[in-house]
Scaffold this motif. Structure first.
Motif, short mmCIF file in Angstrom:
data_model
loop_
_atom_site.label_atom_id
_atom_site.label_comp_id
_atom_site.label_asym_id
_atom_site.label_seq_id
_atom_site.Cartn_x
_atom_site.Cartn_y
_atom_site.Cartn_z
N SER A 60 0.84 -1.19 0.00
CA SER A 60 0.00 0.00 0.00
C SER A 60 0.87 1.24 0.00
O SER A 60 2.09 1.18 0.21
CB SER A 60 -0.89 0.01 1.24
N HIS A 61 0.24 2.39 -0.23
CA HIS A 61 0.97 3.67 -0.15
C HIS A 61 1.60 3.82 1.22
O HIS A 61 2.75 4.24 1.35
CB HIS A 61 0.01 4.82 -0.43
N GLU A 62 0.85 3.43 2.26
CA GLU A 62 1.36 3.58 3.63
C GLU A 62 2.52 2.62 3.90
O GLU A 62 3.49 2.99 4.57
CB GLU A 62 0.22 3.34 4.63
N ASP A 63 2.44 1.39 3.38
CA ASP A 63 3.54 0.45 3.52
C ASP A 63 4.81 1.01 2.89
O ASP A 63 5.90 0.97 3.48
CB ASP A 63 3.21 -0.89 2.84
N ALA A 64 4.68 1.50 1.65
CA ALA A 64 5.84 2.00 0.92
C ALA A 64 6.45 3.20 1.63
O ALA A 64 7.68 3.32 1.75
CB ALA A 64 5.44 2.37 -0.50
N ALA A 65 5.60 4.11 2.12
CA ALA A 65 6.11 5.28 2.83
C ALA A 65 6.85 4.87 4.10
O ALA A 65 7.89 5.45 4.44
CB ALA A 65 4.95 6.23 3.15
N ALA A 66 6.32 3.87 4.81
CA ALA A 66 6.98 3.40 6.03
C ALA A 66 8.33 2.76 5.72
O ALA A 66 9.30 2.93 6.47
CB ALA A 66 6.08 2.41 6.76
N LEU A 67 8.41 2.04 4.62
CA LEU A 67 9.68 1.43 4.22
C LEU A 67 10.73 2.50 3.91
O LEU A 67 11.88 2.41 4.34
CB LEU A 67 9.48 0.53 3.01
N VAL A 68 10.32 3.52 3.16
CA VAL A 68 11.26 4.60 2.83
C VAL A 68 11.70 5.32 4.10
O VAL A 68 12.89 5.62 4.27
CB VAL A 68 10.62 5.57 1.83
N ALA A 69 10.77 5.58 5.00
CA ALA A 69 11.12 6.27 6.24
C ALA A 69 12.07 5.43 7.09
O ALA A 69 12.99 5.95 7.72
CB ALA A 69 9.85 6.61 7.02
N THR A 70 11.85 4.13 7.10
CA THR A 70 12.73 3.23 7.87
C THR A 70 14.15 3.24 7.32
O THR A 70 15.12 3.14 8.06
CB THR A 70 12.17 1.80 7.86
N ALA A 71 14.26 3.37 6.00
CA ALA A 71 15.58 3.34 5.36
C ALA A 71 16.27 4.70 5.35
O ALA A 71 17.49 4.76 5.14
CB ALA A 71 15.44 2.85 3.93
N SER A 72 15.52 5.79 5.58
CA SER A 72 16.11 7.11 5.41
C SER A 72 15.97 8.03 6.61
O SER A 72 16.53 9.13 6.61
CB SER A 72 15.49 7.80 4.18
N GLY A 73 15.21 7.65 7.62
CA GLY A 73 14.99 8.51 8.76
C GLY A 73 16.19 8.57 9.68
O GLY A 73 17.22 7.93 9.45
N PRO A 74 16.08 9.33 10.77
CA PRO A 74 17.20 9.47 11.70
C PRO A 74 17.61 8.16 12.36
O PRO A 74 18.76 7.99 12.76
CB PRO A 74 16.68 10.49 12.73
N ASP A 75 16.67 7.24 12.49
CA ASP A 75 16.98 5.92 13.06
C ASP A 75 17.03 4.87 11.95
O ASP A 75 16.62 3.72 12.13
CB ASP A 75 15.92 5.52 14.08
N ARG A 76 17.54 5.25 10.81
CA ARG A 76 17.44 4.39 9.63
C ARG A 76 18.15 3.05 9.82
O ARG A 76 19.18 2.95 10.48
CB ARG A 76 17.98 5.09 8.40
N ALA A 77 17.58 2.08 9.16
CA ALA A 77 18.16 0.74 9.08
C ALA A 77 18.44 0.43 7.62
O ALA A 77 17.91 1.08 6.71
CB ALA A 77 17.18 -0.29 9.65
N LEU A 78 19.29 -0.55 7.38
CA LEU A 78 19.45 -1.07 6.04
C LEU A 78 18.22 -1.93 5.74
O LEU A 78 17.98 -2.93 6.43
CB LEU A 78 20.72 -1.91 5.93
#
Length: 436
Positions: free
Chosen positions: A318-336
């Motif tokens: 979903s749009h929300e899933d994709a946005a959460a994935l991008v935020a997880t990879a690029s936010g201040p607490d980002r993960a690989l």
């Protein structure tokens, strides 16, 4: 009398203790460093029986190791005994007509691919040649050919297992069917598999492409990728890494096509070059399958890649899933964040057929953090995804717990796994402490 004095004659010269020149390369796993009291190196099923009996006579924990990539950390320990299966590494084509192959648990996938290539055969395995057969072939097996072939466990036709009491059992669809069910997805808790009989696939050459696209922050490129994979030919399997790029994100996509025809490679990969906001890089080639899980990957595992990892599965994007994935990879607490396409042949198998029940999802999401952030950083990063994922894959969890068990084996599957672990291993020899 010392423990060394009680070592069976069959294991003389196969016990490695601190101070032995072999110990530094046998003590640890790929992601964690350990200090076991001893490592045993059995080279046959009979020697595995002897090693298990010896290990149970000692005071400490017991671990079983095939390759040593195991993120869960259970394949070594501190102060106990490790039964290392690396010498049980034979690969034998039993019947070329039916493509039946016998593989030892200690074989690495690079050697398996190398041994099968002259026969025009392959088994979809892990994504690195150094990974051992035993862990994947009892946990699941999300490999480079997963949408065409399915999981590794879906093609296991029989196993030889040493149970906790030393009994050797052959299990298949007609003999010990409960044990056979549990081995395929939850095998770490029932015994030590000393041989697998696996149905390979016809495969000589494969197409491999690397595509890098600019994705921005809105997640649209991820939805385009997921939408395409939902309809793409099963020959195509992909792995995606989400990487920071300028103020946005780039998707680095490895695409593998289970065909040696350049035209099929071009046709399957072309839609991937058109997602996102721009193509940054592209390359492709047709190569023998062993080139993908190369013998150049083979190395000792000495804790060289410390990381904490968790995962989950998505049925859609979903749009929300994709946005959460991008935020997880690029936010201040980002993960690989890495994504692996599943679906295809994986979803042909009924959920109840094996101990791996996740047969409706299409994407495996894996997140990792590295020192110094480690576990706390992973928890913060994963918080955005925790309520979105559906189930988990046991082999990509570095901090196993009761909660992670319930995600990997939900509902009736978990209850059956637990019952069978107790039946076949009543003394909890193989069960981790959090599940005893």
């Amino acid at each position: 009398m010392t423990a060394l004095d009680r070592l069976p004659d069959a294991l003389r010269g196969k016990l490695v203790v601190p101070g032995d020149s072999r110990y530094p390369t046998l003590r640890s796993t790929y992601t964690k460093t350990f200090s076991p009291a001893a490592v045993l190196l059995p080279a046959s099923t009979a020697e595995v029986v002897a090693a298990l009996r010896y290990a149970r006579e000692q005071a400490g924990p017991i671990s079983v190791r095939s390759g040593g990539h195991g993120l869960h950390g259970h394949s070594s320990n501190n102060g106990g005994v490790v039964i290392d299966l690396s010498a049980l590494n034979r690969v034998e084509v039993l019947d070329r007509r039916t493509r039946l192959v016998r593989v030892g648990p200690g074989a690495r996938w690079a050697r398996v691919a190398q041994a099968l290539a002259p026969h025009g055969l392959a088994i979809s395995s892990g994504d690195h040649g150094n990974v051992g057969v035993g862990g994947i072939a009892t946990g699941g097996g999300v490999g480079w050919l997963v949408r065409q072939y399915g999981l590794t466990i879906d093609h296991v036709r029989a196993v030889e297992v040493v149970l906790a009491d030393g009994t050797v059992v052959r299990a298949d669809a007609d003999h010990e069917p409960d044990l056979f069910w549990a081995v395929r997805g939850a095998g770490g808790g029932v015994g030590i598999v000393t041989a697998f009989e696996i149905e390979a696939m016809e495969l000589d050459r494969i197409g491999v492409a690397q595509v890098v696209v600019e994705a921005g922050r809105d997640g649209l490129a991820l939805r385009q990728w997921a939408d395409y994979l939902a309809e793409a030919p099963r020959e195509l399997s992909t792995a995606v890494s989400l990487l920071p790029y300028g103020r946005g994100t780039a998707l680095s996509i490895v695409a593998v096509v289970a065909s040696g025809h350049p035209r099929r490679l071009r046709e399957a990969v072309r839609p991937l070059t058109e997602i996102g906001t721009g193509l940054l890089d592209q390359s492709s080639q047709v190569v023998p399958y062993p080139a993908l899980v190369s013998t150049a990957h083979l190395h000792a595992n000495v804790g060289q890649q410390p990381a904490e990892t968790t995962n989950g599965l998505l049925a859609g994007m979903s749009h929300e899933d994709a946005a959460a994935l991008v935020a997880t990879a690029s936010g201040p607490d980002r993960a690989l964040v890495q994504l692996r396409s599943v679906g295809g042949a994986v979803n042909d198998v009924p959920a109840e057929a094996t101990a791996y029940p996740h047969r409706h999802q299409r994407t495996l999401v894996v997140a990792s953090t590295f020192p110094p952030r480690a576990g706390a950083g992973l928890d913060r990063a994963w918080r955005r995804l925790a309520d979105r994922v559906d189930g988990a894959y046991v082999n990509f969890e570095s901090r196993p717990s009761r909660a992670s068990f319930d995600r990997s084996y939900p509902g009736a599957t978990g209850r059956r796994v637990t019952d069978l672990w107790r039946r076949y291993d009543p003394d909890a020899v193989f069960r981790p402490p959090h599940l005893r």
